[in-house]
Design an enzyme around this catalytic site. Sequence first.
Site, PDB file in Angstrom:
ATOM      1  CE  LYS A 174      -1.414   2.938   2.690  1.00 63.02           C
ATOM      2  NZ  LYS A 174      -1.228   4.104   1.778  1.00 63.02           N
ATOM      3  CD  GLU A 249      14.485   1.669   7.701  1.00 65.72           C
ATOM      4  OE1 GLU A 249      14.945   2.718   8.216  1.00 65.72           O
ATOM      5  OE2 GLU A 249      15.197   0.682   7.428  1.00 65.72           O
ATOM      6  CB  CYS A 282      14.036   9.671   6.749  1.00 70.38           C
ATOM      7  SG  CYS A 282      14.894   8.601   5.598  1.00 70.38           S
ATOM      8  CD  GLU A 382      11.189  13.694   9.690  1.00 70.40           C
ATOM      9  OE1 GLU A 382      10.015  13.338   9.900  1.00 70.40           O
ATOM     10  OE2 GLU A 382      12.029  12.975   9.129  1.00 70.40           O
TER      11      GLU A 382
HETATM   12  P1  NAD Z   1       3.171   9.114   6.696  1.00 73.75           P
HETATM   13  O1  NAD Z   1       3.491   8.433   7.964  1.00 73.75           O
HETATM   14  O2  NAD Z   1       2.142  10.195   6.710  1.00 73.75           O
HETATM   15  O3  NAD Z   1       2.668   8.071   5.611  1.00 73.75           O
HETATM   16  C1  NAD Z   1       3.447   6.950   5.234  1.00 73.75           C
HETATM   17  C2  NAD Z   1       2.554   5.838   4.789  1.00 73.75           C
HETATM   18  O4  NAD Z   1       1.806   5.361   5.902  1.00 73.75           O
HETATM   19  C3  NAD Z   1       1.519   6.235   3.743  1.00 73.75           C
HETATM   20  O5  NAD Z   1       1.360   5.149   2.856  1.00 73.75           O
HETATM   21  C4  NAD Z   1       0.266   6.452   4.561  1.00 73.75           C
HETATM   22  O6  NAD Z   1      -0.918   6.278   3.818  1.00 73.75           O
HETATM   23  C5  NAD Z   1       0.414   5.401   5.634  1.00 73.75           C
HETATM   24  N1  NAD Z   1      -0.212   5.660   6.929  1.00 73.75           N
HETATM   25  C6  NAD Z   1      -0.349   6.846   7.563  1.00 73.75           C
HETATM   26  N2  NAD Z   1      -0.926   6.666   8.770  1.00 73.75           N
HETATM   27  C7  NAD Z   1      -1.139   5.330   8.901  1.00 73.75           C
HETATM   28  C8  NAD Z   1      -1.715   4.516   9.918  1.00 73.75           C
HETATM   29  N3  NAD Z   1      -2.162   5.042  11.056  1.00 73.75           N
HETATM   30  N4  NAD Z   1      -1.794   3.182   9.719  1.00 73.75           N
HETATM   31  C9  NAD Z   1      -1.309   2.626   8.576  1.00 73.75           C
HETATM   32  N5  NAD Z   1      -0.769   3.351   7.584  1.00 73.75           N
HETATM   33  C10 NAD Z   1      -0.677   4.683   7.741  1.00 73.75           C
HETATM   34  O7  NAD Z   1       4.551   9.634   6.116  1.00 73.75           O
HETATM   35  P2  NAD Z   1       4.816  10.436   4.772  1.00 73.75           P
HETATM   36  O8  NAD Z   1       4.385  11.848   4.978  1.00 73.75           O
HETATM   37  O9  NAD Z   1       4.276   9.690   3.608  1.00 73.75           O
HETATM   38  O10 NAD Z   1       6.417  10.347   4.679  1.00 73.75           O
HETATM   39  C11 NAD Z   1       7.258  11.203   5.353  1.00 73.75           C
HETATM   40  C12 NAD Z   1       7.802  10.533   6.608  1.00 73.75           C
HETATM   41  O11 NAD Z   1       8.466   9.327   6.255  1.00 73.75           O
HETATM   42  C13 NAD Z   1       8.872  11.383   7.273  1.00 73.75           C
HETATM   43  O12 NAD Z   1       8.658  11.378   8.665  1.00 73.75           O
HETATM   44  C14 NAD Z   1      10.167  10.663   6.926  1.00 73.75           C
HETATM   45  O13 NAD Z   1      11.214  10.892   7.820  1.00 73.75           O
HETATM   46  C15 NAD Z   1       9.737   9.251   6.894  1.00 73.75           C
HETATM   47  N6  NAD Z   1      10.677   8.455   6.091  1.00 73.75           N
HETATM   48  C16 NAD Z   1      11.543   7.590   6.710  1.00 73.75           C
HETATM   49  C17 NAD Z   1      12.455   6.854   5.974  1.00 73.75           C
HETATM   50  C18 NAD Z   1      13.394   5.886   6.628  1.00 73.75           C
HETATM   51  O14 NAD Z   1      13.907   5.011   5.928  1.00 73.75           O
HETATM   52  N7  NAD Z   1      13.656   5.974   7.915  1.00 73.75           N
HETATM   53  C19 NAD Z   1      12.493   6.986   4.594  1.00 73.75           C
HETATM   54  C20 NAD Z   1      11.623   7.870   3.982  1.00 73.75           C
HETATM   55  C21 NAD Z   1      10.703   8.602   4.744  1.00 73.75           C
END
Ligand code: NAD
Length: 482
Positions: A174, A249, A282, A382
């Site tokens: 997803k 992650e 990230c 962040e």
């Molecule tokens: P997000 O957490 O809003 O969404 C990520 C994914 O999770 C999306 O597919 C979203 O639909 C889903 N999601 C959101 N809430 C959920 C829930 N309660 N249950 C299940 N799924 C859920 O993050 P984003 O805005 O898409 O991405 C940015 C974030 O990702 C930043 O905090 C960044 O640091 C992090 N990130 C981390 C890494 C790493 O490898 N550590 C890499 C890239 C991005």
Amino acid sequence: MQELSEFYIDGQWVKSASGDRHALIDPSTEEQIGTVALGTVGDVDAAVAAASSAFPGWAFSDLADRVAAVERLRHAYEARLEDMAQAISREMGAPIDLARQRQAPAALRHIDTYLAAIESFSFERMLSPHAPHDRILMEPIGVVGMVTPWNWPMSQIALKVVPALLVGCTMVLKPSEYAPFSSALLAEIVDAAKIPAGVFNLVHGDGMTAGTRLVEHPDVAMISFTGSTRAGAAIVKRAADTFKRVGLELGGKGANLIFPDADADAVARGVKTCFINSGQNCNAPTRMLVQRAVYDEAVEQAREAAESLAVGPSNQEGGHMGPVVSARQYERIQSYIEEGVAEGARLVAGGSGRPAGFNRGFFVQPTVFADVTSDMTIAREEIFGPVLSIMPFDDEEEALSIANDTPYGLTNYVQSADGARRNRMARRLRSGMVEMNGQPRAAGSPFGGVGHSGLAREGGVFGLEEFLVIKSVSGWGGDNRS
Ligand code: NAD
């Protein structure tokens, strides 16, 4: 307008049961460029059912067949590389050159490192010479639910899909509802690569419905999640009732320690690393910690580096910085910049509002604050945008104490010509990764954090192990040496 109304389930394109759509907005123009269907509980259940029935066949298939499938995937991906760069650039606003040079090919690099890692990987191991009839079996965990973000969409997805395929897991992906074009294309690539039906399934959707259903589904053995720390915490709680393994992650707030004996490019490189992909990384080094003797000089160099960074639309070629992904993200970043000013940080480049010459698009000015202290919001949270905080330190102890004064722990950075000092810092920085003197970590090195940055390790052998469970067997017959 591109309308994504189908999901890839059991080797077929299936119409979504959902009437709900998420509007897709071009971050450079703010114009609507498409919609994506938001999957329902029923859509997720259908995908999990397909992955569950495909699991036994795939888990017990020959490794050589799985390797051949991933090689076909690589071939099919390469054939669509330009389409993939275009899709990523359109959906999340990466300038097309960045999408072509870094975003899209990242998946190919991950495929190559995983293929190299599996070559010498042993799924059946002897425990030790003292126990000749014991065997350690490394087995695929089962159906994996993969929930991914929009910022490096194919890199994040390949880091999960490729090792899962190689070790024998089946999966339901997803992706982010903000970046569905690239994963819809990936499903076409999987189909072209003739990966057996049900092994890889794609359901578009949001976190609350499709994401949550995957997390709660009793037939999903593991959730591999990349995204925000907030969503990561919600997922861990929800996954508890079905005792899932959860790989996380999450976010970061990296420190970049600059000592007076750092190379001449260290500051400019730090700014560039912080602002690449519009700061939506990230592992961005968002806190630049500079020893006082070279502090004023470093602030000046950072100002110059930020001011020399051009900003432009995603479809324009060149090395400029693009927009950020969405209106929501734009507004969040603006409020952080305003908070930085209000809390007394010194604004040395950029600031709130769009860069000169832009009256639309989610464009943010490359922004540098100096004299930031650890208690300020911009040093703690962040931001996920092009905003750098510079902070002075007196000695190594103070540098470590500022760097480690965060709940995050993904990547920290050290710039110094003194190898012994670099090693001292690397040992005591609290993070999953430390990068020094601008040297990238090698292919196959593990990517992951500690604390609020998560627990997973992706890439190379460590990334294969994420998707395996250990079975310990006694009374093993035959040859025990392999
Ligand atoms: P997000 O957490 O809003 O969404 C990520 C994914 O999770 C999306 O597919 C979203 O639909 C889903 N999601 C959101 N809430 C959920 C829930 N309660 N249950 C299940 N799924 C859920 O993050 P984003 O805005 O898409 O991405 C940015 C974030 O990702 C930043 O905090 C960044 O640091 C992090 N990130 C981390 C890494 C790493 O490898 N550590 C890499 C890239 C991005």
